[in-house]
Design an enzyme around this catalytic site. Sequence first.
Site, PDB file in Angstrom:
ATOM      1  N   GLY A 137       0.836  -1.209   0.000  1.00  0.00           N
ATOM      2  CA  GLY A 137       0.000   0.000   0.000  1.00  0.00           C
ATOM      3  C   GLY A 137       0.865   1.251   0.000  1.00  0.00           C
ATOM      4  NE  ARG A 145      -1.212  -4.867  -0.997  1.00  0.00           N
ATOM      5  CZ  ARG A 145      -1.898  -3.727  -0.806  1.00  0.00           C
ATOM      6  NH1 ARG A 145      -2.772  -3.324  -1.686  1.00  0.00           N
ATOM      7  NH2 ARG A 145      -1.703  -3.024   0.279  1.00  0.00           N
ATOM      8  CG  ASP A 197       3.557  -7.409   8.280  1.00  0.00           C
ATOM      9  OD1 ASP A 197       4.325  -7.558   9.235  1.00  0.00           O
ATOM     10  OD2 ASP A 197       2.844  -8.306   7.807  1.00  0.00           O
ATOM     11  CB  THR A 229       2.590   0.721   6.250  1.00  0.00           C
ATOM     12  OG1 THR A 229       1.209   0.481   6.577  1.00  0.00           O
ATOM     13  CG2 THR A 229       3.414   0.447   7.489  1.00  0.00           C
ATOM     14  CG  ASP A 231      -1.851  -0.289   7.920  1.00  0.00           C
ATOM     15  OD1 ASP A 231      -2.675   0.594   7.608  1.00  0.00           O
ATOM     16  OD2 ASP A 231      -1.697  -1.338   7.267  1.00  0.00           O
ATOM     17  CG  ASP A 257       1.076  -2.821  10.444  1.00  0.00           C
ATOM     18  OD1 ASP A 257       1.933  -2.127   9.852  1.00  0.00           O
ATOM     19  OD2 ASP A 257       0.382  -3.659   9.858  1.00  0.00           O
ATOM     20  NE  ARG A 279      -3.059  -5.118   4.950  1.00  0.00           N
ATOM     21  CZ  ARG A 279      -2.154  -5.284   4.009  1.00  0.00           C
ATOM     22  NH1 ARG A 279      -0.970  -5.700   4.314  1.00  0.00           N
ATOM     23  NH2 ARG A 279      -2.435  -5.025   2.770  1.00  0.00           N
ATOM     24  CB  SER A 281     -23.823  14.130  18.409  1.00  0.00           C
ATOM     25  OG  SER A 281     -22.746  14.935  18.804  1.00  0.00           O
TER      26      SER A 281
HETATM   27  P1  ADP Z   1       2.401  -4.165   2.646  1.00  0.00           P
HETATM   28  O1  ADP Z   1       3.852  -4.178   2.348  1.00  0.00           O
HETATM   29  O2  ADP Z   1       1.794  -2.809   2.539  1.00  0.00           O
HETATM   30  O3  ADP Z   1       2.072  -4.872   3.949  1.00  0.00           O
HETATM   31  P2  ADP Z   1       1.384  -6.501   1.179  1.00  0.00           P
HETATM   32  O4  ADP Z   1       1.118  -7.305   2.389  1.00  0.00           O
HETATM   33  O5  ADP Z   1       0.326  -6.497   0.137  1.00  0.00           O
HETATM   34  O6  ADP Z   1       1.653  -4.963   1.479  1.00  0.00           O
HETATM   35  O7  ADP Z   1       2.742  -7.035   0.540  1.00  0.00           O
HETATM   36  C1  ADP Z   1       3.299  -6.412  -0.601  1.00  0.00           C
HETATM   37  C2  ADP Z   1       4.011  -7.411  -1.452  1.00  0.00           C
HETATM   38  O8  ADP Z   1       5.098  -7.993  -0.723  1.00  0.00           O
HETATM   39  C3  ADP Z   1       3.181  -8.621  -1.882  1.00  0.00           C
HETATM   40  O9  ADP Z   1       2.353  -8.362  -2.986  1.00  0.00           O
HETATM   41  C4  ADP Z   1       4.285  -9.615  -2.251  1.00  0.00           C
HETATM   42  O10 ADP Z   1       4.829  -9.316  -3.494  1.00  0.00           O
HETATM   43  C5  ADP Z   1       5.331  -9.322  -1.178  1.00  0.00           C
HETATM   44  N1  ADP Z   1       5.189 -10.263  -0.057  1.00  0.00           N
HETATM   45  C6  ADP Z   1       4.331 -10.203   0.979  1.00  0.00           C
HETATM   46  N2  ADP Z   1       4.498 -11.258   1.826  1.00  0.00           N
HETATM   47  C7  ADP Z   1       5.484 -12.022   1.282  1.00  0.00           C
HETATM   48  C8  ADP Z   1       6.120 -13.248   1.646  1.00  0.00           C
HETATM   49  N3  ADP Z   1       5.788 -13.905   2.749  1.00  0.00           N
HETATM   50  N4  ADP Z   1       7.082 -13.734   0.824  1.00  0.00           N
HETATM   51  C9  ADP Z   1       7.442 -13.078  -0.289  1.00  0.00           C
HETATM   52  N5  ADP Z   1       6.884 -11.916  -0.679  1.00  0.00           N
HETATM   53  C10 ADP Z   1       5.920 -11.381   0.081  1.00  0.00           C
HETATM   54  O1  F6P Z   2      -1.538  -1.444   4.522  1.00  0.00           O
HETATM   55  C1  F6P Z   2      -2.099  -0.230   4.151  1.00  0.00           C
HETATM   56  C2  F6P Z   2      -3.568  -0.377   3.849  1.00  0.00           C
HETATM   57  O2  F6P Z   2      -4.060   0.899   3.482  1.00  0.00           O
HETATM   58  C3  F6P Z   2      -4.397  -0.999   4.975  1.00  0.00           C
HETATM   59  O3  F6P Z   2      -4.708  -0.091   5.992  1.00  0.00           O
HETATM   60  C4  F6P Z   2      -5.600  -1.486   4.206  1.00  0.00           C
HETATM   61  O4  F6P Z   2      -6.154  -2.608   4.854  1.00  0.00           O
HETATM   62  C5  F6P Z   2      -5.018  -1.928   2.907  1.00  0.00           C
HETATM   63  O5  F6P Z   2      -3.778  -1.249   2.752  1.00  0.00           O
HETATM   64  C6  F6P Z   2      -5.912  -1.643   1.721  1.00  0.00           C
HETATM   65  O6  F6P Z   2      -5.246  -2.046   0.589  1.00  0.00           O
HETATM   66  P1  F6P Z   2      -5.709  -1.911  -0.939  1.00  0.00           P
HETATM   67  O7  F6P Z   2      -4.712  -1.014  -1.579  1.00  0.00           O
HETATM   68  O8  F6P Z   2      -5.603  -3.273  -1.487  1.00  0.00           O
HETATM   69  O9  F6P Z   2      -7.092  -1.379  -0.965  1.00  0.00           O
END
Ligand code: ADP
Ligand code: F6P
Length: 326
Positions: free
Chosen positions: A14, A75, A106, A129, A131, A133, A175, A219
């Site tokens: 994201g 992603r 994450d 991010t 979030d 988190d 999230r 409210s």
């Molecule tokens: P964010 O980084 O915002 O948490 P995502 O969870 O969608 O977003 O992860 C982003 C990208 O990181 C995924 O589309 C994938 O390409 C890669 N990724 C996530 N988890 C793994 C994993 N366990 N192993 C390898 N690549 C990963």
């Molecule tokens: O991780 C960032 C975030 O904005 C979360 O807060 C939310 O759950 C998610 O990404 C939404 O992702 P998408 O871009 O797939 O709508």
Amino acid sequence: MATIKCIGVLTSGGDAPGMNAAIRSVTRTAIYHGIRVKGIYRGYKGLITGEIEDFETQHVSNIVQRGGTILKTARCPEFCTPEGRALAYETMRTHGIDALVVIGGDGSLSGAREFAEEFDIPIVGLPGTIDNDLYGTDLTIGYDTALNTIVSAVDKIRDTASSHDRLFFVEVMGREAGFLALNGAIASGAEAAIIPEFAFEKDQLAETIENGFRKTKNSSIVLVSESESTGGAMKVAERVEKEYPQFDVRVVILGHIQRGGSPSAQDRIIASRMGVAAIEALLEGQRNVMIGIVNDALVYVPFSKAIKKNKPIDTDLVEALRILSI
Ligand code: ADP
Ligand code: F6P
């Protein structure tokens, strides 16, 4: 340890306001130290397909104030497979990239960890991010801007909520993490926050109402984290309509508005500081760490810790919100 001559930088997952400030900082710090920079587009997808451009200082001019990410983001399910990561490694070799700076949340840092271990590549991560988190850092890039967006939206909702004596449930992102909802509620004077961290521990809705919710006001505004565990604002409102029909309920889902906009000064500053630290970390021989910020000092957090999904909510904040909402 081989000398790093060329780094690749990418944004993944994201998007978050401040990612551009981070790209600018990584690029300029690397060039300052005589390291070449390659901008990798669309996160891990661009690393697999080779959507890569040589970056000079002017590629990152006039972006510190811009939301989103000039490198785009994506992603990429293919990167979750060993075959996908092997292709990404080949691309790195073809483009002469010795090390990576990955800016993401994450998931992106989980991917970075796997990739680094599999191919013995130096990778440094930046927490990008909204979030907040990631474990081991007080702040993530984008969180402060998103929080400010939430606060200005809730201020507006307050006007209409109080004009109509209504109860509003405002769903915010996060999230499975309640940082945006909890701090958003404190900063906007909302009456309560329903967050994933307590979803299985207590009935937050019943507690809020039983604690004298609306005793002194006509409210109320409750922030609800989007999450499977809270059910989100729609589910909470449906429950209120059934169990507490005396309330005139409305729902607002803030959605992706929280991810956009010009980054706050704080996000620009932490992104800039973290970008400098990322290159310095690589030069020091650090690898597989995320740059974090704790008590305003930069720290290195091993990927394995950062992605553990156990960043605790500060209970003082929960107590402050409870006290202030009487
Ligand atoms: P964010 O980084 O915002 O948490 P995502 O969870 O969608 O977003 O992860 C982003 C990208 O990181 C995924 O589309 C994938 O390409 C890669 N990724 C996530 N988890 C793994 C994993 N366990 N192993 C390898 N690549 C990963
Ligand atoms: O991780 C960032 C975030 O904005 C979360 O807060 C939310 O759950 C998610 O990404 C939404 O992702 P998408 O871009 O797939 O709508």
